[in-house]
Write a protein that holds these residues in place. Structure first.
Motif, PDB file in Angstrom:
ATOM      1  N   LYS A  81      61.964  17.475  74.448  1.00 36.68           N
ATOM      2  CA  LYS A  81      62.175  17.654  73.008  1.00 36.68           C
ATOM      3  C   LYS A  81      60.861  17.755  72.244  1.00 36.68           C
ATOM      4  N   LEU A  82      59.854  16.987  72.659  1.00 33.24           N
ATOM      5  CA  LEU A  82      58.580  16.995  71.955  1.00 33.24           C
ATOM      6  C   LEU A  82      57.878  18.348  72.068  1.00 33.24           C
ATOM      7  N   ILE A  83      57.920  18.948  73.243  1.00 30.51           N
ATOM      8  CA  ILE A  83      57.299  20.258  73.449  1.00 30.51           C
ATOM      9  C   ILE A  83      58.037  21.326  72.639  1.00 30.51           C
ATOM     10  N   ARG A  84      59.358  21.262  72.658  1.00 31.20           N
ATOM     11  CA  ARG A  84      60.165  22.208  71.871  1.00 31.20           C
ATOM     12  C   ARG A  84      59.882  22.045  70.380  1.00 31.20           C
ATOM     13  N   PHE A  85      59.760  20.794  69.940  1.00 33.49           N
ATOM     14  CA  PHE A  85      59.445  20.494  68.536  1.00 33.49           C
ATOM     15  C   PHE A  85      58.097  21.109  68.156  1.00 33.49           C
ATOM     16  N   TYR A  86      57.098  20.918  69.024  1.00 35.87           N
ATOM     17  CA  TYR A  86      55.758  21.450  68.756  1.00 35.87           C
ATOM     18  C   TYR A  86      55.763  22.981  68.706  1.00 35.87           C
ATOM     19  N   ILE A  87      56.357  23.607  69.688  1.00 33.32           N
ATOM     20  CA  ILE A  87      56.365  25.074  69.740  1.00 33.32           C
ATOM     21  C   ILE A  87      57.123  25.650  68.555  1.00 33.32           C
TER      22      ILE A  87
ATOM     23  N   HIS B 276      57.490  24.428  65.518  1.00 33.38           N
ATOM     24  CA  HIS B 276      56.734  24.331  64.272  1.00 33.38           C
ATOM     25  C   HIS B 276      55.448  25.146  64.303  1.00 33.38           C
ATOM     26  N   VAL B 277      54.872  25.345  65.471  1.00 34.07           N
ATOM     27  CA  VAL B 277      53.727  26.243  65.572  1.00 34.07           C
ATOM     28  C   VAL B 277      54.165  27.682  65.297  1.00 34.07           C
ATOM     29  N   LEU B 278      55.308  28.081  65.806  1.00 34.09           N
ATOM     30  CA  LEU B 278      55.816  29.431  65.527  1.00 34.09           C
ATOM     31  C   LEU B 278      56.129  29.610  64.039  1.00 34.09           C
ATOM     32  N   ILE B 279      56.666  28.565  63.418  1.00 29.75           N
ATOM     33  CA  ILE B 279      56.908  28.636  61.972  1.00 29.75           C
ATOM     34  C   ILE B 279      55.581  28.817  61.233  1.00 29.75           C
ATOM     35  N   GLY B 280      54.548  28.069  61.647  1.00 34.68           N
ATOM     36  CA  GLY B 280      53.235  28.194  61.021  1.00 34.68           C
ATOM     37  C   GLY B 280      52.647  29.584  61.178  1.00 34.68           C
ATOM     38  N   PHE B 281      52.796  30.191  62.362  1.00 35.24           N
ATOM     39  CA  PHE B 281      52.277  31.547  62.574  1.00 35.24           C
ATOM     40  C   PHE B 281      53.086  32.584  61.791  1.00 35.24           C
ATOM     41  N   ALA B 282      54.380  32.339  61.608  1.00 33.58           N
ATOM     42  CA  ALA B 282      55.189  33.244  60.787  1.00 33.58           C
ATOM     43  C   ALA B 282      54.758  33.166  59.327  1.00 33.58           C
ATOM     44  N   VAL B 283      54.496  31.957  58.849  1.00 29.02           N
ATOM     45  CA  VAL B 283      54.010  31.804  57.476  1.00 29.02           C
ATOM     46  C   VAL B 283      52.649  32.478  57.330  1.00 29.02           C
ATOM     47  N   ALA B 284      51.799  32.363  58.353  1.00 33.39           N
ATOM     48  CA  ALA B 284      50.495  33.017  58.320  1.00 33.39           C
ATOM     49  C   ALA B 284      50.648  34.534  58.276  1.00 33.39           C
ATOM     50  N   ALA B 285      51.629  35.067  58.996  1.00 37.39           N
ATOM     51  CA  ALA B 285      51.863  36.519  58.962  1.00 37.39           C
ATOM     52  C   ALA B 285      52.283  36.956  57.562  1.00 37.39           C
ATOM     53  N   ALA B 286      53.139  36.164  56.927  1.00 39.70           N
ATOM     54  CA  ALA B 286      53.546  36.483  55.556  1.00 39.70           C
ATOM     55  C   ALA B 286      52.359  36.373  54.603  1.00 39.70           C
ATOM     56  N   PHE B 287      51.513  35.378  54.808  1.00 38.48           N
ATOM     57  CA  PHE B 287      50.342  35.194  53.958  1.00 38.48           C
ATOM     58  C   PHE B 287      49.367  36.362  54.100  1.00 38.48           C
TER      59      PHE B 287
ATOM     60  N   PHE C  48      47.788  27.280  59.444  1.00 35.57           N
ATOM     61  CA  PHE C  48      49.146  27.054  58.964  1.00 35.57           C
ATOM     62  C   PHE C  48      50.001  26.335  60.006  1.00 35.57           C
ATOM     63  N   ALA C  49      49.772  26.587  61.281  1.00 34.93           N
ATOM     64  CA  ALA C  49      50.532  25.896  62.324  1.00 34.93           C
ATOM     65  C   ALA C  49      50.179  24.415  62.331  1.00 34.93           C
ATOM     66  N   GLY C  50      48.911  24.107  62.176  1.00 36.74           N
ATOM     67  CA  GLY C  50      48.514  22.700  62.122  1.00 36.74           C
ATOM     68  C   GLY C  50      49.100  21.989  60.922  1.00 36.74           C
TER      69      GLY C  50
END
Length: 112
Positions: free
Chosen positions: A3-9, A11-22, A59-61
């Motif tokens: 679960k921890l690895i899935r949680f990390y991946i 939220h990192v993908l969410i951060g990279f998606a936000v970075a793409a929008a930015f 943004f992922a961090g």
């Protein structure tokens, strides 16, 4: 997958998606003439990738940090905390002081 690895991946993908929008907004609004600077370069793909990738790291961090801090359990409300409820009152303290001098330099006598 744990679960921890899935949680990390996730939220990192969410951060990279936000970075793409930015980055897309940076280029759309042509902030600091960035669109012209990137797309007139002969290595525009590398520049665009680096802009997205480094913003993605930031943004992922931030996204992961916010997600971890949001997991904290809220403490139960058990009344006021901090201290023992004893009110303290100021106590005057006398301090012996030397008399003030008129100048900053030490006092000198004229021996004439």
């Amino acid at each position: 997958m744990p679960k921890l690895i899935r949680f990390y991946i996730t939220h990192v993908l969410i951060g990279f998606a936000v970075a793409a929008a930015f980055v897309a907004m940076l280029l759309w609004f042509n902030v600091a003439n960035l669109t012209h600077l990137i797309f007139t370069s002969d290595v525009w793909a590398v520049a665009l990738f680096m802009l997205w990738f480094f913003h993605g790291i930031v943004f992922a961090g931030v996204q992961f940090g916010i997600a971890v801090m949001a997991m904290a359990e809220k403490p139960e409300d058990r009344g006021p905390r901090g201290g023992h409820g004893v009110r303290s009152e100021p106590v005057p303290v006398r301090v012996a002081a030397e008399p003030k001098r008129n100048s900053i330099l030490p006092h000198r006598r004229n021996h004439s």
